[in-house]
Motif scaffolding. Sequence first.
Motif, short mmCIF file in Angstrom:
data_model
loop_
_atom_site.label_atom_id
_atom_site.label_comp_id
_atom_site.label_asym_id
_atom_site.label_seq_id
_atom_site.Cartn_x
_atom_site.Cartn_y
_atom_site.Cartn_z
N PHE A 195 11.59 -32.25 65.75
CA PHE A 195 10.45 -32.66 66.57
C PHE A 195 10.87 -33.38 67.84
O PHE A 195 11.98 -33.92 67.93
N ASP A 196 9.95 -33.44 68.78
CA ASP A 196 10.16 -34.14 70.05
C ASP A 196 10.60 -35.58 69.80
O ASP A 196 10.20 -36.19 68.81
N HIS B 233 6.65 -22.88 66.42
CA HIS B 233 6.69 -24.16 67.13
C HIS B 233 8.00 -24.30 67.88
O HIS B 233 9.00 -23.64 67.56
N ARG C 108 10.26 -27.39 70.57
CA ARG C 108 10.27 -28.73 71.16
C ARG C 108 9.86 -28.65 72.63
O ARG C 108 10.24 -27.72 73.33
#
Length: 428
Positions: free
Chosen positions: A221-222, A416, A418
């Motif tokens: 994740f970011d 998905h 980042r």
Amino acid sequence: MLGGMKILVIGSGGREHAIVWRLSRDSSSPTLFCAPGNAGTAALAENLPLKADDLAGLLAWAKENRPDLTVVGPEVPLCLGIADLFAAEGLRVFGPCRDAARMEGSKRFSKEVMTAAGVPTALAEIHTKTDEAIAALDRFTLPVVIKADGLAAGKGVIIAQTRQEAEDAIRSMLDEGVFGNAGAQVLIETFLDGEEASILALVDGEHTVLLPPSQDHKRVFDGDQGPNTGGMGAYSPAPVVTEAMLPEIRERIILPVVRELKKRGITYKGVLYAGLMIGPGGSIHVLEFNVRFGDPETQVVLPRIGGDLIPVLEACIDGTLSDDLVTIRPEAAATVVIAAKGYPGAYAKGTLITGLEEAAKVENAIVFHAGTARKEGATVTAGGRILAVSALGADLRSAVDRAYATVRLIGIEGAHYRKDIAHRAFKA
Ligand code: AMP
Ligand code: GLY
């Protein structure tokens, strides 16, 4: 036109698509094969239905088809000795022999070589007995790093924040055998603070040429949150590695390892990938060595190499490598990995990928396939990391913007990626 050399690339990920793509642009127009490849390599090479760890199958194909050069992508076939097998048949291979591949295949061996060569790295102890390993924890401060000795598909390193976590990690490796034989020896290692960077060094047994520094993004994740992955993106250059550090990396890290191995009768040829930790004050330590191109670092480093790549790889085999063979383009590069819903946990396969034609039209962007396959005339997902979308730009900002603009043309339900690739460079 069937031209030039016959080249076999082994592997099936984004790294291998990048290698195939880069070779396909060489002026000698090589004829390319990829085993097993993916939907991306299929457009540039003939995919062979042979897995990367099927050494017998690969060798049989190579004996019959006599490729002029074989480039090995992943570590597993190298650690199994594919370079030795091929060399014994007079086949030219880019990649280290089995003994040299132990620099990645055994963290114990790698640590011993680093220590003997005086390479800066975290202090470590090696243990095979649970009680001794747990007693050894008294000599370390928290957090402490517990590592399985052998290959564990990127999962064998645990950063323990508490004594309990450290003991659990030791027990899971030594008593419960969660990594099988790979965890039969554990390293207990000092935690190093700082920022990570990757250096891919070409090596010909004696000389080295450092390719431009890059940085991977391992968390899903970011903001570098969430579980570790195979890598969610990368960029190059990585400003945390300054120009002034390069001679030090070459003289104090890469060449001492090559010479130490030579002393032990091992000739290192191929890519020696140093995973570095750059400390707050600019100190440089080696976290690990890999014996191959990085994934996804290759998807930003190879697009930055100018000229022909084949002569460079051949020079590594022939022992004639020199800096003037390798030209680096001034543009920066970034790559954004698009991952399947659920990755790095369980994920779906077979999802339709749309927008690839539009994405292919973007200038200075390249969509590298990682986990893809062709099914009934369409391109579908076949892995956790699906695509690595790379772009070049006059500077890092424009490379990143172009990569994201290309990503937005692609549709994959539930996927998905980042949004903050290269954030460390922009903060600096
Ligand atoms: P390795 O497979 O040895 O590179 O370890 C995987 C990851 O664990 C590295 O990329 C680092 O993020 C982390 N790591 C490994 N060793 C250390 C260490 N001594 N100190 C801090 N982090 C580490
Ligand atoms: N990018 C990390 C690796 O290739 O091991």
